[in-house]
Design an enzyme around this catalytic site. Sequence first.
Site, PDB file in Angstrom:
ATOM      1  N   ARG A 135       0.866  -1.178   0.000  1.00 53.05           N
ATOM      2  CA  ARG A 135       0.000   0.000   0.000  1.00 53.05           C
ATOM      3  C   ARG A 135       0.904   1.229   0.000  1.00 53.05           C
ATOM      4  O   ARG A 135       2.051   1.170   0.443  1.00 53.05           O
ATOM      5  CB  ARG A 135      -0.887   0.027   1.242  1.00 53.05           C
ATOM      6  CG  ARG A 135      -1.838  -1.164   1.382  1.00 53.05           C
ATOM      7  CD  ARG A 135      -2.642  -1.066   2.671  1.00 53.05           C
ATOM      8  NE  ARG A 135      -3.597  -2.159   2.803  1.00 53.05           N
ATOM      9  CZ  ARG A 135      -3.364  -3.297   3.444  1.00 53.05           C
ATOM     10  NH1 ARG A 135      -2.185  -3.486   4.030  1.00 53.05           N
ATOM     11  NH2 ARG A 135      -4.288  -4.235   3.525  1.00 53.05           N
ATOM     12  N   LYS A 160      -2.674  -1.833   7.302  1.00 52.84           N
ATOM     13  CA  LYS A 160      -4.081  -1.534   7.545  1.00 52.84           C
ATOM     14  C   LYS A 160      -4.525  -2.191   8.845  1.00 52.84           C
ATOM     15  O   LYS A 160      -4.281  -3.370   9.070  1.00 52.84           O
ATOM     16  CB  LYS A 160      -4.935  -2.043   6.370  1.00 52.84           C
ATOM     17  CG  LYS A 160      -6.336  -1.476   6.358  1.00 52.84           C
ATOM     18  CD  LYS A 160      -7.025  -1.806   5.055  1.00 52.84           C
ATOM     19  CE  LYS A 160      -8.395  -1.161   4.997  1.00 52.84           C
ATOM     20  NZ  LYS A 160      -9.092  -1.445   3.740  1.00 52.84           N
ATOM     21  N   HIS A 226      -2.515   1.913  -6.443  1.00 55.82           N
ATOM     22  CA  HIS A 226      -3.274   0.718  -6.058  1.00 55.82           C
ATOM     23  C   HIS A 226      -3.412  -0.258  -7.223  1.00 55.82           C
ATOM     24  O   HIS A 226      -3.510  -1.468  -7.012  1.00 55.82           O
ATOM     25  CB  HIS A 226      -4.657   1.099  -5.532  1.00 55.82           C
ATOM     26  CG  HIS A 226      -5.377  -0.059  -4.910  1.00 55.82           C
ATOM     27  ND1 HIS A 226      -4.980  -0.612  -3.705  1.00 55.82           N
ATOM     28  CD2 HIS A 226      -6.436  -0.799  -5.331  1.00 55.82           C
ATOM     29  CE1 HIS A 226      -5.772  -1.625  -3.408  1.00 55.82           C
ATOM     30  NE2 HIS A 226      -6.658  -1.759  -4.377  1.00 55.82           N
ATOM     31  N   ARG A 229      -0.495  -2.538  -7.035  1.00 56.09           N
ATOM     32  CA  ARG A 229      -0.723  -3.535  -5.971  1.00 56.09           C
ATOM     33  C   ARG A 229      -1.728  -4.589  -6.444  1.00 56.09           C
ATOM     34  O   ARG A 229      -1.528  -5.786  -6.223  1.00 56.09           O
ATOM     35  CB  ARG A 229      -1.228  -2.813  -4.729  1.00 56.09           C
ATOM     36  CG  ARG A 229      -1.679  -3.699  -3.577  1.00 56.09           C
ATOM     37  CD  ARG A 229      -2.027  -2.825  -2.371  1.00 56.09           C
ATOM     38  NE  ARG A 229      -2.973  -3.442  -1.467  1.00 56.09           N
ATOM     39  CZ  ARG A 229      -2.652  -4.253  -0.462  1.00 56.09           C
ATOM     40  NH1 ARG A 229      -1.388  -4.579  -0.258  1.00 56.09           N
ATOM     41  NH2 ARG A 229      -3.577  -4.754   0.335  1.00 56.09           N
ATOM     42  N   HIS A 252      -3.738  -9.068   4.557  1.00 55.45           N
ATOM     43  CA  HIS A 252      -5.085  -9.300   5.044  1.00 55.45           C
ATOM     44  C   HIS A 252      -5.096 -10.201   6.273  1.00 55.45           C
ATOM     45  O   HIS A 252      -6.146 -10.599   6.730  1.00 55.45           O
ATOM     46  CB  HIS A 252      -5.945  -9.923   3.937  1.00 55.45           C
ATOM     47  CG  HIS A 252      -6.118  -9.012   2.765  1.00 55.45           C
ATOM     48  ND1 HIS A 252      -6.549  -9.447   1.534  1.00 55.45           N
ATOM     49  CD2 HIS A 252      -5.914  -7.677   2.633  1.00 55.45           C
ATOM     50  CE1 HIS A 252      -6.607  -8.423   0.698  1.00 55.45           C
ATOM     51  NE2 HIS A 252      -6.220  -7.346   1.340  1.00 55.45           N
ATOM     52  N   TYR A 261      -6.684 -17.904   7.268  1.00 55.98           N
ATOM     53  CA  TYR A 261      -7.218 -18.579   6.091  1.00 55.98           C
ATOM     54  C   TYR A 261      -6.745 -20.036   6.060  1.00 55.98           C
ATOM     55  O   TYR A 261      -7.492 -20.935   5.770  1.00 55.98           O
ATOM     56  CB  TYR A 261      -6.773 -17.859   4.811  1.00 55.98           C
ATOM     57  CG  TYR A 261      -7.166 -16.408   4.768  1.00 55.98           C
ATOM     58  CD1 TYR A 261      -6.231 -15.406   4.987  1.00 55.98           C
ATOM     59  CD2 TYR A 261      -8.477 -16.044   4.533  1.00 55.98           C
ATOM     60  CE1 TYR A 261      -6.597 -14.065   4.969  1.00 55.98           C
ATOM     61  CE2 TYR A 261      -8.852 -14.703   4.511  1.00 55.98           C
ATOM     62  CZ  TYR A 261      -7.908 -13.729   4.732  1.00 55.98           C
ATOM     63  OH  TYR A 261      -8.281 -12.405   4.710  1.00 55.98           O
TER      64      TYR A 261
END
Length: 285
Positions: A135, A160, A226, A229, A252, A261
Amino acid sequence: MKEREEIVNSDILEEFATYLELEGKSKNTIRMYTYYLSKFFEEGYSPTARDALKFLAKLRKSGYSIRSLNLVIQALKSYFKFEGLDSEAEKLKNPKIPKSLPKSLTEDEVKKIVSVADNLRDKLILLLLYGAGLRVSELCNLKIEDVNFEKSFLIVRGGKGGKDRVIPISKTLLFEIERYLKTRKDNSPYLFVEKRRNRKDKLSPKTVWMLVKKYGKKVGLNVTPHQLRHSFATHMLERGVDIRIIQELLGHANLSTTQIYTKVTTKHLREAIEKAKLIETILGG
């Protein structure tokens, strides 16, 4: 009276920023939330859902997008909860945003953009946005000490949601970092610094946006950071990398979380990076 209100509002903003920090919000989120709250105060609104809707209507009329309004709503809801006004916060609903991803660039388009970079710094910025899927805020916050030259990986801090992560990088990309650092004549701890200022401050997001736009325009493309990315994720997926590994590389999942995950180790992340050979393809290696 107005001066007294400004002092009170300043105190509230400071306390609200501390509250957000304790909630684990990133510096960028805190900056945006306090900015919108300060505008809310400047307009003389009260902390009620009714006044919030008036404020949002005014912003919408001034040209704010639905996506931007969503961010304002999140800021106001957080502030209402900070003040113990949960019932008012519940009345604010986020408008639905059509789910859409930015158009992915082709590998040839990425290669063209990188090839027209004026200098090693700008070239490396483009390579990291694409080759590590960073990012803009993460790129600007990178410090030289976050690059592990021995084991060839980056530590991305405070992504984030305040999340940290490790991103293995190829030897080719590591070489580009080393080559760029040899040109640096300052003592800034940051990997990237502004060029035109007397003080070598860390790179600003605005500068990143401007240079990506500039190099995109040179090759006839309208490009955003972005998009680079997003292209990283798309090209990794096209080369057979598991979607769950891509999600972790994109940040994430928290660094300390190993099973959001699936079980993904640093070794598997490195194998994914080496398998994709994104940077090697772009640089023709």
